[in-house]
Design an enzyme around this catalytic site. Structure first.
Site, PDB file in Angstrom:
ATOM      1  N   SER A  47     -58.724  28.448  61.850  1.00  0.00           N
ATOM      2  CA  SER A  47     -57.269  28.408  61.675  1.00  0.00           C
ATOM      3  C   SER A  47     -56.850  28.691  60.237  1.00  0.00           C
ATOM      4  O   SER A  47     -55.692  29.020  59.975  1.00  0.00           O
ATOM      5  CB  SER A  47     -56.716  27.047  62.106  1.00  0.00           C
ATOM      6  OG  SER A  47     -56.893  26.841  63.490  1.00  0.00           O
ATOM      7  N   GLY A 224     -55.863  28.418  66.294  1.00  0.00           N
ATOM      8  CA  GLY A 224     -56.129  29.720  65.691  1.00  0.00           C
ATOM      9  C   GLY A 224     -55.201  29.968  64.519  1.00  0.00           C
ATOM     10  O   GLY A 224     -54.294  29.181  64.243  1.00  0.00           O
ATOM     11  N   GLY A 226     -52.519  32.281  61.872  1.00  0.00           N
ATOM     12  CA  GLY A 226     -51.423  33.243  61.883  1.00  0.00           C
ATOM     13  C   GLY A 226     -50.164  32.776  62.585  1.00  0.00           C
ATOM     14  O   GLY A 226     -50.007  31.614  62.952  1.00  0.00           O
ATOM     15  N   CYS A 252     -52.706  22.931  68.942  1.00  0.00           N
ATOM     16  CA  CYS A 252     -52.259  23.573  67.705  1.00  0.00           C
ATOM     17  C   CYS A 252     -51.571  24.919  67.990  1.00  0.00           C
ATOM     18  O   CYS A 252     -50.471  24.936  68.515  1.00  0.00           O
ATOM     19  CB  CYS A 252     -53.415  23.707  66.726  1.00  0.00           C
ATOM     20  SG  CYS A 252     -52.859  23.920  65.012  1.00  0.00           S
ATOM     21  N   LEU A 253     -52.199  26.040  67.665  1.00  0.00           N
ATOM     22  CA  LEU A 253     -51.618  27.341  68.005  1.00  0.00           C
ATOM     23  C   LEU A 253     -51.349  27.422  69.500  1.00  0.00           C
ATOM     24  O   LEU A 253     -50.339  27.992  69.938  1.00  0.00           O
ATOM     25  CB  LEU A 253     -52.557  28.468  67.578  1.00  0.00           C
ATOM     26  CG  LEU A 253     -52.126  29.894  67.939  1.00  0.00           C
ATOM     27  CD1 LEU A 253     -50.902  30.325  67.133  1.00  0.00           C
ATOM     28  CD2 LEU A 253     -53.269  30.879  67.726  1.00  0.00           C
ATOM     29  N   GLN A 256     -48.044  25.925  70.296  1.00  0.00           N
ATOM     30  CA  GLN A 256     -46.960  26.826  69.914  1.00  0.00           C
ATOM     31  C   GLN A 256     -46.807  27.964  70.922  1.00  0.00           C
ATOM     32  O   GLN A 256     -45.684  28.340  71.290  1.00  0.00           O
ATOM     33  CB  GLN A 256     -47.236  27.379  68.517  1.00  0.00           C
ATOM     34  CG  GLN A 256     -47.291  26.317  67.433  1.00  0.00           C
ATOM     35  CD  GLN A 256     -48.051  26.769  66.201  1.00  0.00           C
ATOM     36  OE1 GLN A 256     -48.366  27.946  66.052  1.00  0.00           O
ATOM     37  NE2 GLN A 256     -48.363  25.842  65.313  1.00  0.00           N
ATOM     38  N   ASN A 294     -53.488  20.715  61.016  1.00  0.00           N
ATOM     39  CA  ASN A 294     -53.645  21.969  60.281  1.00  0.00           C
ATOM     40  C   ASN A 294     -52.694  22.995  60.878  1.00  0.00           C
ATOM     41  O   ASN A 294     -53.087  23.807  61.714  1.00  0.00           O
ATOM     42  CB  ASN A 294     -55.092  22.475  60.354  1.00  0.00           C
ATOM     43  CG  ASN A 294     -55.258  23.830  59.688  1.00  0.00           C
ATOM     44  OD1 ASN A 294     -54.387  24.263  58.927  1.00  0.00           O
ATOM     45  ND2 ASN A 294     -56.358  24.511  59.976  1.00  0.00           N
ATOM     46  N   GLY A 296     -48.942  25.434  59.970  1.00  0.00           N
ATOM     47  CA  GLY A 296     -47.828  25.849  59.129  1.00  0.00           C
ATOM     48  C   GLY A 296     -46.654  26.354  59.937  1.00  0.00           C
ATOM     49  O   GLY A 296     -45.629  26.756  59.376  1.00  0.00           O
ATOM     50  N   PHE A 297     -46.808  26.365  61.273  1.00  0.00           N
ATOM     51  CA  PHE A 297     -45.727  26.705  62.195  1.00  0.00           C
ATOM     52  C   PHE A 297     -45.537  25.534  63.147  1.00  0.00           C
ATOM     53  O   PHE A 297     -46.430  24.701  63.314  1.00  0.00           O
ATOM     54  CB  PHE A 297     -46.061  27.971  62.998  1.00  0.00           C
ATOM     55  CG  PHE A 297     -46.074  29.235  62.182  1.00  0.00           C
ATOM     56  CD1 PHE A 297     -44.946  30.045  62.120  1.00  0.00           C
ATOM     57  CD2 PHE A 297     -47.205  29.625  61.484  1.00  0.00           C
ATOM     58  CE1 PHE A 297     -44.955  31.213  61.365  1.00  0.00           C
ATOM     59  CE2 PHE A 297     -47.234  30.785  60.721  1.00  0.00           C
ATOM     60  CZ  PHE A 297     -46.104  31.580  60.666  1.00  0.00           C
ATOM     61  N   HIS A 367     -54.762  17.978  66.045  1.00  0.00           N
ATOM     62  CA  HIS A 367     -56.114  18.271  66.533  1.00  0.00           C
ATOM     63  C   HIS A 367     -56.752  17.006  67.099  1.00  0.00           C
ATOM     64  O   HIS A 367     -57.259  16.173  66.345  1.00  0.00           O
ATOM     65  CB  HIS A 367     -56.975  18.840  65.400  1.00  0.00           C
ATOM     66  CG  HIS A 367     -56.724  20.286  65.151  1.00  0.00           C
ATOM     67  ND1 HIS A 367     -57.463  21.289  65.749  1.00  0.00           N
ATOM     68  CD2 HIS A 367     -55.790  20.915  64.401  1.00  0.00           C
ATOM     69  CE1 HIS A 367     -57.008  22.468  65.361  1.00  0.00           C
ATOM     70  NE2 HIS A 367     -55.981  22.266  64.545  1.00  0.00           N
ATOM     71  N   GLU A 369     -59.540  16.620  68.604  1.00  0.00           N
ATOM     72  CA  GLU A 369     -60.990  16.567  68.351  1.00  0.00           C
ATOM     73  C   GLU A 369     -61.297  16.121  66.928  1.00  0.00           C
ATOM     74  O   GLU A 369     -62.439  15.786  66.602  1.00  0.00           O
ATOM     75  CB  GLU A 369     -61.620  17.936  68.626  1.00  0.00           C
ATOM     76  CG  GLU A 369     -61.537  18.949  67.502  1.00  0.00           C
ATOM     77  CD  GLU A 369     -60.143  19.496  67.211  1.00  0.00           C
ATOM     78  OE1 GLU A 369     -59.972  20.150  66.168  1.00  0.00           O
ATOM     79  OE2 GLU A 369     -59.221  19.273  68.028  1.00  0.00           O
TER      80      GLU A 369
END
Length: 392
Positions: A47, A224, A226, A252-253, A256, A294, A296-297, A367, A369
């Site tokens: 990530s 992941g 980006g 996470c990603l 989103q 972790n 940023g979006f 996260h 895990e």
């Protein structure tokens, strides 16, 4: 004697320090991580692809690195910034020093930088583009090149860390899970196998027919790097998976992307969440979890007709008291899908979990895990297993 290195930021500021790791230069988004430990997991977390990570804890490398605390097949960060590195580790598990590990993977890093000042700058101005160089030590020149470098916004970085073919793990598992792999952490795979899953990792670019051929009992949408809004094909796939009513879980990603698939919006956070001690409230139970973050979006609750719950700029002490009073929130997406917000950050009100009321799908922004971090949220994997058993 270490070679001189230069860290330059897009706002025009710069910091001189000593080279740590490989010589050369690297560009990326400058972000900070507040973990006191776990630097090896940070280095190897996919990530962080495309990002230069500042560690706020002043001494990095005390316990060296080993062959077990890894989250991928190598270092994925674009660059690394520390105040001081330790080149003589003190731990029975250590197989290599931290500086040698950076050199092994050809990672450009810098030490001797005032990481507290750097972190305050990122908190005030937000995550920004930056570069570390041992070859261009002219601040004006490097700052100019940083400004010309690409932003992380709108970029599909998942293709850099997604597998190119199907990878099967634990083939004798009790039930099967396809991992839509945009850069999955190995800790997630370990926990899926811990609860008995046969794991099938697939490229993030597959389509619904590829998934159907594997006939999974459930699909996990991985973490992941980006901008999630750039992964248009993956978003379309998730829409197709919802139509098939295959049990879905996102991390996470993946959280989103699920939000985008039901018509929600994502936004870029000012400086994001990166650390191993973030308090998150489970709105269903009232329980507070200490979690690893972790990202940023984030998913915008306003896109589901719900109010903004807070922001990164608000006073955390006041905000936390108000957020403690909130219970489960239910909104409706622009596509008419009922969305229940299940988790929120007690630091700034960020939406940290959701469930689709009429579909077998849920997700979390943090996260579960950990790797590194506390294990408060590991029940996520048992929850996913229960959902699969109910539908199956």
């Amino acid at each position: 004697m270490s070679k001189k290195a230069l860290l330059a930021l897009e706002d025009g500021s710069f910091f001189f320090g000593q080279s740590l790791g490989a010589e050369g230069e690297t560009f990326g988004e400058l972000v900070f991580n507040t973990g006191m430990t776990g630097y090896q997991e940070v280095l190897t977390d996919p990530s962080y692809t495309g990002q230069i990570v500042v560690m706020t804890y002043p001494e990095i490398g005390i316990y060296g690195v080993n062959d077990e605390d890894v989250e991928s097949d190598g270092i994925k960060v674009a660059g690394f910034v520390v105040y001081r590195s330790v080149d003589t580790p003190s731990n029975w598990r250590a197989t290599m020093s931290f500086p040698d590990y950076l050199k092994k993977y050809n990672i450009v890093a810098i030490e001797g930088v005032d990481t507290r000042a750097l972190t305050r700058k990122i908190r005030v101005k937000g995550a920004m583009k930056g570069a570390i160089s041992t070859v261009d030590l002219d601040p004006d020149s490097l700052v100019k090149r940083v400004k010309e470098s690409p932003s992380i916004v709108g970029r599909d970085l998942a293709g850099l860390v997604s597998p190119k073919e199907v990878i099967v793990e634990n083939p004798e598992g009790d039930f099967s899970v396809v991992v839509l792999d945009s850069g999955v952490k190995w800790g997630i795979l370990r926990d899926l196998k811990r609860v008995g899953a046969k794991v099938m990792r697939v490229p993030y670019s597959v389509d619904i027919d590829d998934i159907k051929k594997l006939n999974p009992d459930g699909v996990l949408i991985s973490n992941g790097p980006g901008d999630p809004a750039a992964l248009l094909k993956t978003i379309r796939l998730i829409k197709d998976l919802l139509k098939e009513e295959i049990p879905l879980a996102g991390i996470c990603l993946g959280h989103q992307l699920l939000g985008l698939a039901v018509g929600g919006r994502t936004y870029k956070m000012k400086f994001g969440h990166r650390g191993i001690n973030h308090p998150v409230k489970d709105l269903r139970t009232g329980r507070v979890l200490i979690t690893t973050h972790n990202h940023g979006f984030a998913v915008d609750p306003k896109s589901f007709g719900l109010p903004e719950l807070g922001s990164e700029d608000q006073d955390a002490n006041v905000l936390t008291k108000n957020l403690q009073k909130i219970s489960v929130l239910e909104g409706i997406s622009p596509q008419g899908i009922k969305v229940e917000i299940t988790h929120i950050s007690l630091n700034d009100g960020t939406m940290e979990g959701m469930r689709l009321v009429d579909y077998p799908a849920f997700s979390v922004q943090y996260h579960p895990e950990a790797s590194p971090g506390p294990h408060d949220a590991k029940y996520f994997f048992e929850e996913f297993k229960r959902l699969i058993k109910e539908v199956r």
